[in-house]
Design an enzyme around this catalytic site. Structure first.
Site, PDB file in Angstrom:
ATOM      1  N   ASP A   1       0.825  -1.200   0.000  1.00 41.93           N
ATOM      2  CA  ASP A   1       0.000   0.000   0.000  1.00 41.93           C
ATOM      3  C   ASP A   1       0.862   1.255   0.000  1.00 41.93           C
ATOM      4  O   ASP A   1       2.000   1.262   0.488  1.00 41.93           O
ATOM      5  CB  ASP A   1      -0.918   0.020   1.228  1.00 41.93           C
ATOM      6  CG  ASP A   1      -1.983  -1.081   1.174  1.00 41.93           C
ATOM      7  OD1 ASP A   1      -2.192  -1.626   0.069  1.00 41.93           O
ATOM      8  OD2 ASP A   1      -2.569  -1.388   2.216  1.00 41.93           O
TER       9      ASP A   1
ATOM     10  N   ASP B   1       1.150   3.808   1.841  1.00 44.57           N
ATOM     11  CA  ASP B   1       1.077   4.502   3.115  1.00 44.57           C
ATOM     12  C   ASP B   1       2.291   4.124   3.950  1.00 44.57           C
ATOM     13  O   ASP B   1       3.185   3.409   3.482  1.00 44.57           O
ATOM     14  CB  ASP B   1      -0.238   4.192   3.840  1.00 44.57           C
ATOM     15  CG  ASP B   1      -0.424   2.698   4.087  1.00 44.57           C
ATOM     16  OD1 ASP B   1       0.543   1.927   3.874  1.00 44.57           O
ATOM     17  OD2 ASP B   1      -1.528   2.285   4.497  1.00 44.57           O
TER      18      ASP B   1
END
Length: 693
Positions: free
Chosen positions: A546, A548
């Site tokens: 991801d 993030d």
């Protein structure tokens, strides 16, 4: 050609003529390697002086005209007359083969020079050589052209092309004073121009090799300063080295991994006898039994990795191909650790298996030095020590000093020795397991298939070049990726959360971790020193996490695993990181024209896009921020991240393994203090918007 063969067909090469006729016999080759060997010969003469306790500075200058100069502050070459030849000491050293102060005359207790041919060989292979000696309150000068002493008539800067007058018995003395210096000042300066008639056209001095050798020597002789100045380019390049920590500091410098022990010093001295020919006053060579003293000094430590970094030296001269001293080190280390494992077999769960050399050397960084008078090397290049008695002496020092360390009641010693035994046993088990696995694979017939993890979503193709393994984060991303992938060439392996931090975990912990074991099993090429790149099942391994902070952490953990245990994959450029978009912006088009979807990959790119929309009056929907791959539709994931035609991949490279290792240790290692300092120092560079809070 003629069938006649008599004494008149024989050639007798006198003095340095033999060197110029067959230079490879003395320096190995006439390319850059041979050119560097000549430079080592001159530098090592100054180093031998420093080793004997004379002189603390050595300067190496690479001049713009192609010449090289070596300066030292040692005793200076003798300038008085050598009685047997009637020549000055300088002329003897630079014109007579097998002449010097290292044949047992008492000038050097231990030295790298042995054969008395180094300086004379360099002289023979030089278009010009100048030597200046500060000694007895005077500066003395002597010049040579291709080994012949004489006088150059320089009108400006010195050059090999200047008019030259060879020395004659009744002419100007070959060694002559050219100035006065303080009586306490001594030293030697040698400048020479390599002969283009001897060396190949592309031969040149290798700066990286010179820097490495100078740094190495400065480690080996604490307090010796070595400076290099390269004036060959447009700008002068300078380097200086001086270390007070000796070989203990050298080991810390060489180590590629995090330490599990401190640097241990193993030292000892012993004597041995050998029979050598000794030249009597009457000129006869008489076999004589002499007693030698051998001093052993070793620094070593074990680390968390599996690479072995070993450096061995005899009287400061590197022996890259080992010899009797390294054989003794290996034998002493293996014999002692085998005995320790047998004594602790129950605690270590070692069974009846025995350690081998690779098990005890895994993760070991060591510097081995021995010093003795007149060591026996194999050849003038001194790459292998041949003195047989040194083997037993080194083995005895290693086993004896380690016995004291392992018997110590100090808490740190007990902890570290236990970690060493755990490590070598884990390496042994890993080796046996890998061998058993390979034998099992060989026994499988064509109808059987290896058991891969059930969660692997494999591809249909067996073509390694075109196949790709995506390591995805979690089941939600797996579900989307299944529908987005090309099932012919793209395989998927989901991992749950954050895998084990292998930078501060043992080999056995890594192998017992389900996620790490699954990745290694799926790639199918093994791990650590048994990793076989040719056996890898996929041409590319792509980490798809991801966009993030957690995704970045997972990607870092995975890269740590590859760096530590599957490094050839990174070296071969077969590890990639996927670059999924951060934002999705839908541009609203007027009328019946369909809306347009635009993906951006950074905050700045999104900011620039929205600014452009506002400036041109274009309408758009509120941007969508992707925090996870699971939020994307399959067609969006395919279009942006998985389809080869439109995706962006970042190839993971490792141009400098040593620097990369230090960064991994800083960010992922067990030592918290340096990491804390790094975070505090760079906190101002962090964008608050990048933190998910």
């Amino acid at each position: 050609m003629t069938t006649e063969y008599s004494a008149r067909h024989l050639s007798v090469l006198e003095g340095l003529e033999a060197v110029r006729k067959r230079p490879g016999m003395y320096i190995g080759s006439t390319d850059s390697r041979g050119l560097m060997h000549c430079l080592w010969e001159i530098i090592d003469n100054s180093v031998d002086e420093a080793l004997a306790g004379f002189g603390t500075k050595i300067n190496i200058l690479l001049h713009h005209d192609g010449s090289v100069e070596v300066r030292d502050t040692a005793r200076g070459i003798p300038v008085d007359i050598e009685p047997k030849t009637g020549l000055s000491g300088v002329e003897v050293v630079f014109t007579k083969l097998h002449a010097g102060g290292k044949f047992g005359s008492g000038s050097y207790a231990a030295s790298g020079g042995l054969h008395g041919v180094g300086a004379s060989v360099v002289n023979a292979l030089s278009a010009r050589l100048d030597v200046e000696v500060d000694r007895g309150g005077k500066t003395w000068l002597m010049s040579f052209k291709r080994g012949v002493p004489g006088v150059f008539e320089d009108t400006g800067a010195p050059t090999p092309d200047a008019p030259f007058t060879p020395f004659t018995e009744f002419g100007e003395p070959a060694l002559r004073p050219i100035g006065k210096v303080a009586k306490a000042k001594t030293g030697t300066r040698v400048r020479y121009w390599a002969d283009p008639q001897i060396f190949t056209k592309g031969a040149n001095f290798q700066m990286d090799d010179l820097i490495g050798r100078a740094k190495q020597t400065a480690f080996l002789i604490p307090g010796l300063g070595i400076a290099i100045e390269d004036s060959r380019g447009e700008e002068t390049e300078s380097h200086a080295f001086e270390f007070d920590g000796g070989i203990s500091e050298f080991v810390d410098h060489l180590a590629p991994d995090a330490a599990i022990t401190d640097v241990w010093r193993l030292t000892g001295t012993s004597t041995f006898t050998e029979t050598v020919p000794v030249l009597t006053d009457g000129g006869a060579m008489v076999p004589t039994e002499v007693e030698r003293e051998c001093t052993v000094d070793i620094a070593l430590r074990w680390g968390t990795g599996y690479e072995t970094v070993m450096r061995s030296f005899v009287n400061i001269i590197a022996t890259p191909k080992g010899g009797s001293h390294q054989t003794g080190f290996d034998q002493g280390l293996l014999r002692f650790l085998r005995a320790q494992v047998e004594a602790n077999a129950r605690r270590l769960k070692a069974g009846n298996d025995k350690l081998d050399k690779d098990d005890v050397l895994a993760g070991l960084t060591a510097v081995l030095t021995v010093r003795l008078a007149e060591p026996q090397f194999e050849g003038q290049t001194k790459e292998i020590l041949g003195t047989p008695a040194v083997r037993a002496i080194v083995a005895s020092v290693v086993s004896g000093q380690l016995k004291e360390r392992f018997a110590s009641t100090k808490r740190d010693d007990k902890t570290q020795t236990a970690l060493v035994l755990d490590k070598v046993v884990a390496e042994m088990k890993s080796r046996i397991s890998a061998r058993t696995h390979k034998e099992t694979q060989r026994r499988k017939n064509a109808l059987e298939s290896s058991s891969l993890p059930a969660k692997l979503v494999d591809c249909r193709s067996n073509d390694v070049e075109t196949s790709e393994l995506f390591i995805v984060e979690g089941d939600s991303a797996l579900g989307t990726a299944k529908n987005a992938r090309d099932s012919e060439h793209q395989a998927l392996l989901p991992i749950r959360g954050k895998i084990l931090n292998v930078q501060k975990s043992s080999v056995s912990d890594m192998l017992s971790n389900a996620e790490c074991a699954a990745i290694i099993q799926v790639i199918g090429a093994g791990s650590g020193r048994s990793f076989d790149l040719d056996a890898a099942r996929y041409g590319k391994v792509i980490i798809m996490s991801d966009a993030d902070v957690d995704g970045a952490h997972i990607r870092t953990l995975l890269l740590t695993l590859f760096f530590r245990y599957m490094r050839p994959m990174i070296d071969a450029g077969r590890v990639y990181a996927a670059v999924p978009p951060l934002h999705r912006v839908v541009q609203i088009n007027p009328g019946s024209k369909p809306n347009e979807t635009i993906y951006t990959y950074s905050e700045q790119e999104l900011h620039d896009l929205l600014a452009e929309f506002k400036a041109t009056g274009k309408r758009y929907q509120d941007p969508q921020r992707y925090k996870g791959l699971g939020e994307m539709d399959a067609d969006q994931l395919a279009e942006t991240t998985m389809e080869r035609s439109g995706r962006t991949l970042r190839r993971v490279r490792m141009g400098d393994a040593e620097r990369a290792s230090k960064v991994f240790e800083l960010l992922m290692g067990s030592d918290v203090a340096p990491r804390k300092d790094f975070i505090v120092e760079h906190s101002a560079d962090l964008s608050r918007e990048r933190i998910d809070v």
